[in-house]
Enzyme design. Structure first.
Site, PDB file in Angstrom:
ATOM      1  N   GLY A  35     -13.053 -15.285 -17.304  1.00  0.00           N
ATOM      2  CA  GLY A  35     -13.803 -16.373 -16.713  1.00  0.00           C
ATOM      3  C   GLY A  35     -13.353 -17.747 -17.142  1.00  0.00           C
TER       4      GLY A  35
ATOM      5  CB  SER B 234      -5.861 -19.923 -26.190  1.00  0.00           C
ATOM      6  OG  SER B 234      -5.081 -18.855 -26.654  1.00  0.00           O
ATOM      7  CG  HIS B 235      -6.087 -16.044 -21.644  1.00  0.00           C
ATOM      8  ND1 HIS B 235      -7.314 -15.784 -21.079  1.00  0.00           N
ATOM      9  CD2 HIS B 235      -5.491 -16.927 -20.811  1.00  0.00           C
ATOM     10  CE1 HIS B 235      -7.455 -16.463 -19.963  1.00  0.00           C
ATOM     11  NE2 HIS B 235      -6.361 -17.171 -19.777  1.00  0.00           N
TER      12      HIS B 235
ATOM     13  N   GLY C 280     -15.680 -13.827  -7.918  1.00  0.00           N
ATOM     14  CA  GLY C 280     -16.465 -14.376  -9.007  1.00  0.00           C
ATOM     15  C   GLY C 280     -17.835 -13.758  -9.179  1.00  0.00           C
TER      16      GLY C 280
END
Length: 240
Positions: free
Chosen positions: A13, A66-67, A204
């Site tokens: 998300g 960031s992931h 979504g």
């Protein structure tokens, strides 16, 4: 040199969350966000562009996304000197959205079946490693003073509470009328993002997985989820 005074938001998300966080932190308007390249305002820490040197030059407080898993984040985050906003999404919806994302990008151009993609997800064979380890690692720190752990489903279930959490966590000031206006702006933003023509229909929404999971896939996923998350007290809403 450290990367101080930043807010990171990670995992699922992020596209929607980055816009909501920018909206709340800057007191911006949804229409303003629609006219800008939000990715330039909130660069990705691990991407080669714009690069770490440019990120360091941003004016504090910086908003960076960031992931990366918790263990790979800059030491300032582990030491509590910077803030982390982490968003997790129920993994069934996540894997569907992730699959559609992979298919939509020319650089990835994934053309396999969803069943194969889901198997890769369950076996920790996708980018950024295991989702199960990623989310549990951050959940272990959800009580840290510099960490705000959010769930994607809460944006749809109780957006006002989430906005209030963000306001307190980011240290911005709104009176009651301004807060109500900001919640309405965030509602508009979410509607725009979830109904955007450029996105697969319904990507979504919550409960997306029910349209594509077969009974056998769902049973297998539940089994893997129980095996990998059985000792974790983190829960998700799979239906709203």
């Amino acid at each position: 040199n450290t990367i101080c005074s930043l807010s990171l938001f990670l995992c699922a998300g992020t596209g929607l969350l980055q816009e909501v966080v920018y909206l709340v932190s800057q007191g911006a308007d949804p229409d303003e966000i629609g006219l800008m390249n939000i990715d330039e305002q909130l660069p990705v820490l691990e991407y080669p562009q714009p690069g770490l040197d440019i990120i360091k030059e941003l004016t504090s407080p910086r908003l960076i996304k960031s992931h990366l898993p918790y263990r790979f984040l800059p030491s300032d985050l582990h030491n509590g000197n910077s803030k982390v906003i982490y968003m997790a999404r129920n993994p069934k919806d996540l894997v569907v959205s992730y699959y559609q994302f992979h298919r939509s990008l020319r650089t990835m151009s994934y053309r396999g079946t969803f069943q194969e993609f889901c198997r890769r997800f369950m076996n920790d064979k996708l980018g950024y490693g295991s989702w199960f380890e990623h989310v549990q690692e951050f959940w272990e720190h959800h009580m840290d003073a510099n960490v705000l752990f959010l769930k994607y489903e809460d944006m749809h279930k109780d957006l006002a509470t989430m906005v209030e959490q963000l306001v307190r966590f980011l240290g911005v000031s709104y009176d009651k009328a301004q807060l109500e206006g900001m919640v309405e702006h965030c509602h508009q933003l979410i509607d725009q993002c979830c109904n955007a023509e450029a996105l697969p229909v319904g990507r979504g929404r919550v409960g997306l997985w029910k349209d594509i999971f077969t009974v056998s896939m769902n049973e297998k996923f539940d089994l893997v989820y129980k095996q990998k998350m059985g000792k974790c007290d983190l829960t998700f809403d799979f239906y709203l």
